[in-house]
Design a protein around this motif. Structure first.
Motif, mmCIF file in Angstrom:
data_model
loop_
_atom_site.group_PDB
_atom_site.id
_atom_site.type_symbol
_atom_site.label_atom_id
_atom_site.label_comp_id
_atom_site.label_asym_id
_atom_site.label_seq_id
_atom_site.Cartn_x
_atom_site.Cartn_y
_atom_site.Cartn_z
ATOM 1 N N GLU A 47 0.820 -1.206 0.000
ATOM 2 C CA GLU A 47 0.000 0.000 0.000
ATOM 3 C C GLU A 47 0.860 1.264 0.000
ATOM 4 O OE1 GLU A 47 -3.221 2.214 2.900
ATOM 5 O OE2 GLU A 47 -3.114 0.034 2.954
ATOM 6 N N GLU A 48 1.914 1.272 0.813
ATOM 7 C CA GLU A 48 2.803 2.438 0.867
ATOM 8 C C GLU A 48 3.538 2.631 -0.452
ATOM 9 O OE1 GLU A 48 3.112 4.823 3.331
ATOM 10 O OE2 GLU A 48 1.335 3.777 4.073
ATOM 11 N N ILE A 49 3.942 1.553 -1.092
ATOM 12 C CA ILE A 49 4.612 1.649 -2.392
ATOM 13 C C ILE A 49 3.647 2.206 -3.429
ATOM 14 C CG2 ILE A 49 5.574 0.279 -4.302
ATOM 15 C CD1 ILE A 49 6.804 -1.552 -2.074
ATOM 16 N N GLN A 50 2.410 1.739 -3.409
ATOM 17 C CA GLN A 50 1.415 2.243 -4.356
ATOM 18 C C GLN A 50 1.150 3.730 -4.143
ATOM 19 O OE1 GLN A 50 -1.719 -0.599 -3.622
ATOM 20 N NE2 GLN A 50 -1.017 -1.957 -5.265
ATOM 21 N N LYS A 51 1.091 4.166 -2.893
ATOM 22 C CA LYS A 51 0.918 5.591 -2.608
ATOM 23 C C LYS A 51 2.098 6.393 -3.153
ATOM 24 C CE LYS A 51 -1.608 5.152 1.767
ATOM 25 N NZ LYS A 51 -1.482 5.383 3.213
ATOM 26 N N ALA A 52 3.311 5.876 -2.927
ATOM 27 C CA ALA A 52 4.512 6.571 -3.387
ATOM 28 C C ALA A 52 4.543 6.660 -4.912
ATOM 29 C CB ALA A 52 5.760 5.867 -2.865
ATOM 30 N N LEU A 53 4.103 5.607 -5.580
ATOM 31 C CA LEU A 53 4.070 5.637 -7.044
ATOM 32 C C LEU A 53 3.084 6.676 -7.549
ATOM 33 C CD1 LEU A 53 4.312 1.823 -7.856
ATOM 34 C CD2 LEU A 53 6.052 3.584 -8.261
ATOM 35 N N LYS A 54 1.936 6.807 -6.884
ATOM 36 C CA LYS A 54 0.963 7.829 -7.270
ATOM 37 C C LYS A 54 1.552 9.222 -7.074
ATOM 38 C CE LYS A 54 -3.255 5.209 -6.476
ATOM 39 N NZ LYS A 54 -4.432 5.002 -5.625
ATOM 40 N N GLU A 55 2.265 9.418 -5.966
ATOM 41 C CA GLU A 55 2.914 10.709 -5.726
ATOM 42 C C GLU A 55 3.960 10.982 -6.794
ATOM 43 O OE1 GLU A 55 4.454 10.616 -1.754
ATOM 44 O OE2 GLU A 55 2.459 10.610 -0.843
ATOM 45 N N ALA A 56 4.735 9.967 -7.150
ATOM 46 C CA ALA A 56 5.761 10.133 -8.183
ATOM 47 C C ALA A 56 5.114 10.460 -9.527
ATOM 48 C CB ALA A 56 6.614 8.876 -8.282
ATOM 49 N N ASP A 57 4.031 9.767 -9.857
ATOM 50 C CA ASP A 57 3.326 10.040 -11.115
ATOM 51 C C ASP A 57 2.787 11.465 -11.153
ATOM 52 O OD1 ASP A 57 3.856 7.507 -12.078
ATOM 53 O OD2 ASP A 57 1.873 6.691 -11.545
ATOM 54 N N ALA A 58 2.465 12.018 -9.974
ATOM 55 C CA ALA A 58 1.952 13.391 -9.887
ATOM 56 C C ALA A 58 3.082 14.405 -9.733
ATOM 57 C CB ALA A 58 0.980 13.500 -8.720
ATOM 58 N N ASP A 59 4.337 13.941 -9.884
ATOM 59 C CA ASP A 59 5.522 14.805 -9.710
ATOM 60 C C ASP A 59 5.557 15.476 -8.346
ATOM 61 O OD1 ASP A 59 6.598 14.228 -12.209
ATOM 62 O OD2 ASP A 59 5.496 15.844 -13.191
ATOM 63 N N ASP A 60 5.084 14.760 -7.329
ATOM 64 C CA ASP A 60 5.051 15.282 -5.963
ATOM 65 C C ASP A 60 6.329 14.846 -5.243
ATOM 66 O OD1 ASP A 60 4.304 16.377 -3.573
ATOM 67 O OD2 ASP A 60 2.744 14.898 -3.129
ATOM 68 N N PHE A 61 7.423 15.533 -5.554
ATOM 69 C CA PHE A 61 8.730 15.199 -4.991
ATOM 70 C C PHE A 61 9.223 16.333 -4.090
ATOM 71 C CE2 PHE A 61 8.739 12.948 -9.088
ATOM 72 C CZ PHE A 61 9.034 11.665 -8.659
#
Length: 79
Positions: A47-61
């Motif tokens: 679940e945490e990895i999936q959340k991080a991938l969504k953040e990465a896809d949204a350029d939320d770095f």
């Protein structure tokens, strides 16, 4: 409740039998408890990895400046 059959190495079976005897629990109880803990941890991690991938896809770095600030904070606390 479902029934499952599996093969386990002899050393694990022996450890399981010894632990069951020492704790007064059944081998089934110990295996189900261990699986419950393992599956909860793995599900959380996925679940945490999936959340991080969504953040990465949204350029939320974090910006480079943010990362440097955190690194400096940890360096100061380590001293």
């Amino acid at each position: 409740m479902s029934l499952m059959s599996l093969r386990i190495p002899d050393e694990i079976a022996e450890t399981l039998a010894n632990l069951a005897k020492a704790t007064g629990r059944t081998k089934s109880y110990l295996v189900v408890d261990a699986l419950r803990v393992y599956l909860a941890r793995e599900a959380w991690q996925v679940e945490e990895i999936q959340k991080a991938l969504k953040e990465a896809d949204a350029d939320d770095f974090a910006s480079d400046e943010d990362v440097r600030g955190i690194a400096q904070k940890w360096k100061a606390n380590a001293s």
